[in-house]
Scaffold this motif. Structure first.
Motif, PDB file in Angstrom:
ATOM      1  N   ARG A 151      44.167  39.621  53.956  1.00  0.00           N
ATOM      2  CA  ARG A 151      44.125  39.043  52.615  1.00  0.00           C
ATOM      3  C   ARG A 151      44.033  40.061  51.498  1.00  0.00           C
ATOM      4  NH1 ARG A 151      39.607  34.360  53.973  1.00  0.00           N
ATOM      5  NH2 ARG A 151      40.704  33.446  55.748  1.00  0.00           N
ATOM      6  N   GLY A 152      43.568  41.268  51.793  1.00  0.00           N
ATOM      7  CA  GLY A 152      43.484  42.298  50.770  1.00  0.00           C
ATOM      8  C   GLY A 152      42.145  42.388  50.078  1.00  0.00           C
ATOM      9  N   THR A 153      41.383  41.276  50.021  1.00  0.00           N
ATOM     10  CA  THR A 153      40.077  41.279  49.364  1.00  0.00           C
ATOM     11  C   THR A 153      39.100  40.400  50.147  1.00  0.00           C
ATOM     12  OG1 THR A 153      40.634  39.425  47.930  1.00  0.00           O
ATOM     13  CG2 THR A 153      41.034  41.642  47.063  1.00  0.00           C
ATOM     14  N   VAL A 154      37.822  40.698  49.982  1.00  0.00           N
ATOM     15  CA  VAL A 154      36.730  39.891  50.534  1.00  0.00           C
ATOM     16  C   VAL A 154      35.663  39.795  49.457  1.00  0.00           C
ATOM     17  CG1 VAL A 154      34.876  39.762  52.238  1.00  0.00           C
ATOM     18  CG2 VAL A 154      37.152  40.493  52.944  1.00  0.00           C
ATOM     19  N   ARG A 155      35.107  38.591  49.270  1.00  0.00           N
ATOM     20  CA  ARG A 155      34.088  38.403  48.242  1.00  0.00           C
ATOM     21  C   ARG A 155      32.795  37.876  48.863  1.00  0.00           C
ATOM     22  NH1 ARG A 155      38.784  36.650  45.623  1.00  0.00           N
ATOM     23  NH2 ARG A 155      39.258  37.766  43.680  1.00  0.00           N
TER      24      ARG A 155
END
Length: 476
Positions: free
Chosen positions: A342-346
């Motif tokens: 996904r490219g990002t994790v929050r």
């Protein structure tokens, strides 16, 4: 020189006393007949008797048969030079030994009467031989070390000369330049010899004197300091100056590196806003870590070092992030898998283990970027220990909302949640884990601390399993 009146002073000495005197005068004494056969032996040391293999069988044997091959010609010369009235030249004779190296004995031979007998006086050279061998070994070691240092210095000189980065070596006491590579001389517009012995501040403009002196003072005191900007004297060009301290031959030296900040620099441009952003990340109260595609740390800011209880970033660089993060082999693998897809994790909940055993609840946001066709990951790590302790005070009551519960997943294990809550909490936890792992059941099982088979049972129990088998993935 010989005795002046031996007949008067030594004439009354009996043979037994003479034998005692001979034995006391030498470490080993031999009586040899005219045929070279050993007639008698005297040793004044038990250690020497042990070293001289088979010395108890020497009597009746030719002297030349008891020594090493190269010493036989020396024995013949000793016996030939033994004439009445004087002692011949001393020679070293070697005896074989089964325990160690040959035993060296320094012999001198004296004729003992008209029947042709010879008395050989020997002095043990074993200790001298050991010292000589140690001296030779020490000299060989020094030669090898000198050769190694010479090769290291040659490589250093070559790298120093061909480096495209301007580098200076500065004496810490006088702050004078003692070495400069050609790239630095080109930057200053002078020959290398003209830069040597010049004070460092003289190659920069007057307005740069104070920042440079502050930089060197901080490096001397703390070992490292933030880079400073300075302007060259001859061109006014602005450069970035960094310094490192080291010791050589009981002297303290600075290694000073210079980086051009102009737009045509071959080393690239660092815009002012980007530079400020980098400084902001470095000084941020939240931890920030950059890793390679395998999760090995490339860079870490001071806040992360503080949370991980590390003294310097050298203790973190090239180490896997999961050495400190959460459960080894679980949290970091889940994060990297999500970043890759996904490219990002929050707001990923985890914990951080300090070097000395402390554990801190943390919240992680991360992003994936490409750097020169290589993937790297940036992790922002926030300490939420105080907030987490407040959230955990739900006691026997259920959480007030689904969002409240999902924040706990990954921070505590499924077993602890089930102990305090009901089947509803277990069902919500499984749903949250599946959502955080992108419906990857293998990763969800690892996050929850249960086996895949156990997770499948619980999925069917709560009606979360897709009867068609198409929902969810078991690929890790």
């Amino acid at each position: 020189m010989p005795f002046s009146a031996p007949n008067r002073s030594l004439g009354k000495i009996d043979p037994a006393t003479t034998a005692t005197l001979i034995a006391a005068a030498a470490d080993v004494a031999l009586v040899i007949d005219r045929e070279g056969i050993i007639q008698d032996v005297a040793l004044n040391s038990d250690d020497l008797s042990t070293d001289l293999t088979g010395c108890s069988t020497w009597i009746g044997r030719p002297w030349v048969d008891t020594v090493t091959i190269e010493s036989r010609s020396k024995i013949e010369a000793l016996l030939k030079e033994a004439v009445p009235g004087r002692s011949g030249r001393s020679r070293q004779i070697n005896y074989p030994s089964v325990q160690q190296a040959d035993v060296p004995i320094l012999y001198s031979a004296v004729s003992a009467g008209t029947e042709g007998s010879v008395v050989a006086f020997g002095r043990n050279l074993k200790q001298f031989s050991v010292l000589q061998r140690r001296l030779v070994e020490a000299q060989q070691t020094m030669e090898r070390d000198y050769s190694r240092l010479h090769h290291v210095e040659t490589r250093y000189r070559l790298l120093f000369s061909v480096s495209a980065e301007p580098v200076l070596i500065v004496d810490a006491d006088s702050q004078k330049v003692i070495e400069a590579n050609p790239a630095a001389a080109d930057m200053f517009g002078e020959a290398v010899t003209a830069v040597i012995d010049k004070p460092l501040v003289d190659v920069f403009g007057p307005q740069s004197t104070s920042p440079l002196q502050s930089l060197l003072a901080v490096v001397r005191a703390a070992g490292h300091a933030d880079d400073v900007r300075a302007n060259l004297r001859h061109s006014g060009e602005e450069v970035l100056v960094s310094a490192y301290m080291f010791r050589q031959e009981n002297a303290s030296l600075f290694l000073v590196r210079l980086l051009r900040l102009t737009s045509d620099s071959a080393l690239g441009v660092v815009p002012k806003m980007t530079w400020k952003l980098l400084k902001l990340v470095e000084n941020s109260p939240d931890g920030f870590v950059v890793t390679d595609a395998d999760g090995r740390i490339v860079s870490a800011n001071a806040a992360f070092l503080d949370m991980a209880q590390l003294a310097t970033d050298r203790q973190a660089v090239n180490q896997k992030l999961d050495r400190w993060l959460g459960r080894p082999g679980v949290d970091l693998d889940v994060l990297i898998a999500n970043l890759t897809q996904r490219g990002t994790v929050r707001l990923f909940g985890s914990s951080l283990q300090g070097q000395f055993g402390t554990e801190t609840a943390v919240e992680i946001s991360a992003a994936s970027v490409m750097n020169s066709e290589r993937r790297c990951f940036g992790f922002a790590i926030r300490n939420i220990a105080r907030r987490f302790r407040t959230d955990m005070r739900f006691g026997p009551d259920l959480p007030g909302s689904v969002e409240h519960l999902t924040e706990l997943v990954g921070r505590v294990s499924l077993k602890d949640l089930v102990r305090e809550a009901t089947d509803v909490i277990e069902r919500l936890s499984i749903q949250a884990a599946l959502k955080m792992t992108g419906d990857n059941r293998a990763s969800a099982a690892e996050m929850l601390g249960v086996s895949r088979q156990s997770l499948y049972v619980k999925l069917r129990r709560y009606g979360l399993a897709d009867p068609t088998g198409e929902n969810g993935s078991d690929v890790n």
